[in-house]
Design an enzyme around this catalytic site. Structure first.
Site: not given
Ligand code: CA2
Length: 151
Positions: A29, A80, A106-108, A117
């Site tokens: 992230y 997001n 989405h960041l990723s 996902r």
């Molecule tokens: O890639 C993204 O922005 C997501 O929306 C992030 C979600 C994930 O479940 C999606 O599949 C993709 C997860 C957010 C968790 O964010 C964190 C940030 C830092 C450390 C741990 C979790």
């Protein structure tokens, strides 16, 4: 980008766990904090004659309530949805009920990770999706949303 003809107001919604940005899982992230993302959006918005109101919650109902409120003042929503992307019909319904234009970010790259996902409940009601560009994706999403509002 040509500045929008009138001031635009955008609700920025960050879903569950995004408050942890910058402190955990930087390989997935990035290292930018949520506060830095929000500051970057506010600065970009100013340049483009827009304002952002940013909201993060770890609670689905709180996110839905804030989305409902946006109906009274916002021109669009940048979201997001975090993990709720892949699970929440209710979040999708709330976004859809506002009738406001929505951009999903989405960041990723959600298509380059686990199979679960790959499906988003939000994408079907969004103008578009930006995924995989880290913090930059938020600025790209805001740009796209404001451009679309000019049409
Ligand atoms: O890639 C993204 O922005 C997501 O929306 C992030 C979600 C994930 O479940 C999606 O599949 C993709 C997860 C957010 C968790 O964010 C964190 C940030 C830092 C450390 C741990 C979790």
């Amino acid at each position: 980008m040509t500045p929008p003809s009138e001031l635009r107001r955008i609700l920025v919604v960050h879903g569950p766990n995004l408050n942890l940005l910058g402190s955990r899982e930087p390989e997935t992230y990035g290292t930018t904090t949520l506060e830095e993302i929000n500051e970057g959006l506010a600065a970009a918005a100013k340049d483009w004659n827009a304002e952002v109101e940013c909201f993060q919650s770890n609670h689905e109902g709180a996110l839905i309530d804030r989305i409902h409120e946006a109906l009274t003042w916002a021109d669009g929503i940048l979201i997001n949805p975090g993990g709720l992307t892949h699970t929440s019909v209710s979040l999708r319904d709330a976004l859809s009920a506002t009738g406001l234009p929505v951009v999903e970010v989405h960041l990723s790259n959600i298509f380059a990770r686990e199979e679960f996902r790959e499906h988003s409940f939000v994408s079907g009601i969004a103008l578009g999706v930006i995924s995989g560009f880290g913090a930059l994706g938020y600025r790209l999403a805001l740009h796209a949303l404001l451009e679309r509002l000019e049409r």
